[in-house]
Motif scaffolding. Structure first.
Motif, short mmCIF file in Angstrom:
data_model
loop_
_atom_site.label_atom_id
_atom_site.label_comp_id
_atom_site.label_asym_id
_atom_site.label_seq_id
_atom_site.Cartn_x
_atom_site.Cartn_y
_atom_site.Cartn_z
N SER A 1 -8.83 -4.47 7.63
CA SER A 1 -8.11 -5.24 6.62
C SER A 1 -7.77 -4.40 5.40
N ALA A 2 -8.59 -3.42 5.13
CA ALA A 2 -8.38 -2.59 3.94
C ALA A 2 -7.11 -1.75 4.03
N PHE A 3 -6.62 -1.47 5.27
CA PHE A 3 -5.37 -0.70 5.37
C PHE A 3 -4.32 -1.43 6.22
N GLY A 4 -4.52 -2.74 6.41
CA GLY A 4 -3.49 -3.56 7.03
C GLY A 4 -3.41 -3.51 8.54
N ALA A 5 -4.44 -2.98 9.20
CA ALA A 5 -4.41 -2.89 10.65
C ALA A 5 -4.88 -4.16 11.34
N ASN A 6 -5.08 -5.21 10.54
CA ASN A 6 -5.49 -6.50 11.10
C ASN A 6 -4.31 -7.45 11.29
N VAL A 7 -3.11 -7.05 10.84
CA VAL A 7 -1.92 -7.88 10.97
C VAL A 7 -0.74 -7.01 11.37
N ASP A 8 0.30 -7.65 11.92
CA ASP A 8 1.54 -6.94 12.27
C ASP A 8 1.25 -5.71 13.12
N VAL A 9 0.47 -5.90 14.16
CA VAL A 9 0.05 -4.80 15.02
C VAL A 9 0.29 -5.16 16.48
N ASP A 10 0.67 -4.17 17.27
CA ASP A 10 0.73 -4.32 18.72
C ASP A 10 -0.44 -3.53 19.31
N THR B 1 -7.73 9.10 19.31
CA THR B 1 -6.63 9.95 18.85
C THR B 1 -5.77 9.17 17.88
N GLN B 2 -5.54 9.75 16.70
CA GLN B 2 -4.72 9.11 15.67
C GLN B 2 -3.41 9.89 15.54
N ASN B 3 -2.30 9.20 15.73
CA ASN B 3 -0.98 9.81 15.58
C ASN B 3 -0.27 9.17 14.39
N THR B 4 -0.07 9.96 13.34
CA THR B 4 0.65 9.48 12.17
C THR B 4 2.13 9.76 12.35
N LEU C 1 0.84 -1.20 0.00
CA LEU C 1 0.00 0.00 0.00
C LEU C 1 0.88 1.24 0.00
N ASP C 2 0.68 2.11 -0.99
CA ASP C 2 1.41 3.38 -0.96
C ASP C 2 0.84 4.24 0.17
N ARG C 3 1.63 5.21 0.60
CA ARG C 3 1.28 6.00 1.78
C ARG C 3 -0.04 6.75 1.61
N ASP C 4 -0.27 7.33 0.44
CA ASP C 4 -1.50 8.10 0.23
C ASP C 4 -2.74 7.20 0.34
N THR C 5 -2.67 6.01 -0.26
CA THR C 5 -3.80 5.08 -0.18
C THR C 5 -4.01 4.62 1.24
N TRP C 6 -2.93 4.30 1.92
CA TRP C 6 -3.01 3.86 3.32
C TRP C 6 -3.65 4.93 4.20
N LEU C 7 -3.22 6.17 4.05
CA LEU C 7 -3.80 7.25 4.85
C LEU C 7 -5.27 7.47 4.52
N ARG C 8 -5.62 7.40 3.25
CA ARG C 8 -7.01 7.61 2.86
C ARG C 8 -7.91 6.52 3.46
N ARG C 9 -7.45 5.27 3.35
CA ARG C 9 -8.27 4.18 3.87
C ARG C 9 -8.37 4.21 5.39
N TRP C 10 -7.28 4.63 6.03
CA TRP C 10 -7.30 4.72 7.50
C TRP C 10 -8.11 5.93 7.97
N HIS C 11 -7.72 7.12 7.54
CA HIS C 11 -8.34 8.34 8.04
C HIS C 11 -9.75 8.56 7.49
N LEU C 12 -9.91 8.49 6.20
CA LEU C 12 -11.18 8.87 5.58
C LEU C 12 -12.21 7.75 5.57
N ASP C 13 -11.76 6.51 5.37
CA ASP C 13 -12.71 5.39 5.30
C ASP C 13 -12.96 4.74 6.65
N HIS C 14 -11.91 4.55 7.42
CA HIS C 14 -12.02 3.73 8.62
C HIS C 14 -12.51 4.49 9.85
#
Length: 235
Positions: free
Chosen positions: A209-218, A154-157, A127-140
């Motif tokens: 799952s759309a921005f990868g927050a379902n894996v490799d997360v603490d 609170t979201q900290n990028t 996922l490129d950064r722009d797509t990742w941010l859009r799916r996280w911030h705007l969609d999720h």
């Protein structure tokens, strides 16, 4: 003004360690005249939370939020020197903060109600950064608020790490939940019954799952303490 988040990995993070962090160590941080200081610790009320995922060893046991005029100034340098004395591993990240749902205002040093679940996210390589941010911030964002019992979000990028050898982290999220949510999925998702729970969980999994927050997360359940807000009484 800039925000820096510091993760503290410590193998022996018992209640004595947690108490020292939010008392003696905080006293030293406040003496540096930092505009903002908040501390999250994985202490007794939250330590056995079912909402725990760990990829790091040792696990993150504390998260310190600092506001400073300059991330490269003496205030932060001295703060990191102080925090390094407390833990096995200390990593600092310069972040930009978004607050879709403001946490409740508390008296300085008072424990925030419920618990704060801190998630350390990594952007998937495909996922490129722009797509990742859009799916996280705007969609999720709306999905997270609608499907969970969240009352602070609170979201900290992460802009970039500030310490050598810092684990790769792309975002640090703090969500506040009722304390019952540490051991009850219905309470965590604010579900009325099993059918409602299943619907909320399915929506949440599809969205993360759309921005990868379902894996490799603490995910680190913590008690949250704010000692000084850069915004005064109005957060």
């Amino acid at each position: 003004m800039e925000k820096v988040i510091v993760t503290l990995q410590h193998a022996d993070a018992d209640d004595a360690w947690c108490t020292a962090l939010r008392t003696d160590v905080v006293e030293g941080l406040l003496a540096l005249d930092l505009p903002g200081v908040a501390v999250n610790v994985r202490d007794a009320p939250v330590r056995d939370s079912m909402m725990t995922l760990t990829t790091l060893n040792p696990a993150v046991a504390g998260v310190v939020g600092l506001w400073t005029q300059q991330y490269y100034g003496a205030q932060l340098t001295d703060a990191l020197a102080l925090l390094r004395k407390t833990s096995d591993a200390v990593a600092a990240y310069l972040v930009t903060e978004s607050v879709p749902l403001a946490p409740p205002v508390t008296a300085p040093g008072e424990r925030t109600e419920g618990f704060a679940n801190v998630a350390l996210l990594r952007r998937p390589a495909d996922l490129d950064r722009d797509t990742w941010l859009r799916r996280w911030h705007l969609d999720h964002t709306a999905v997270a608020i609608e499907t969970q019992s969240t009352f602070g979000y609170t979201q900290n990028t992460v802009v970039r790490p500030l310490t050598d050898g810092a684990p790769r982290i792309d975002a640090i999220v703090e969500e506040l939940f009722p304390l019952a949510a540490t051991g009850d999925l219905h309470a965590f998702f604010g579900a009325a019954d099993d059918a409602d729970l299943g619907d909320r969980m399915n929506r949440m999994v599809a969205s993360t799952s759309a921005f990868g927050a379902n894996v490799d997360v603490d995910t680190v359940p913590t008690s949250r303490y704010e000692f000084r807000s850069p915004f005064g009484g109005a957060r």
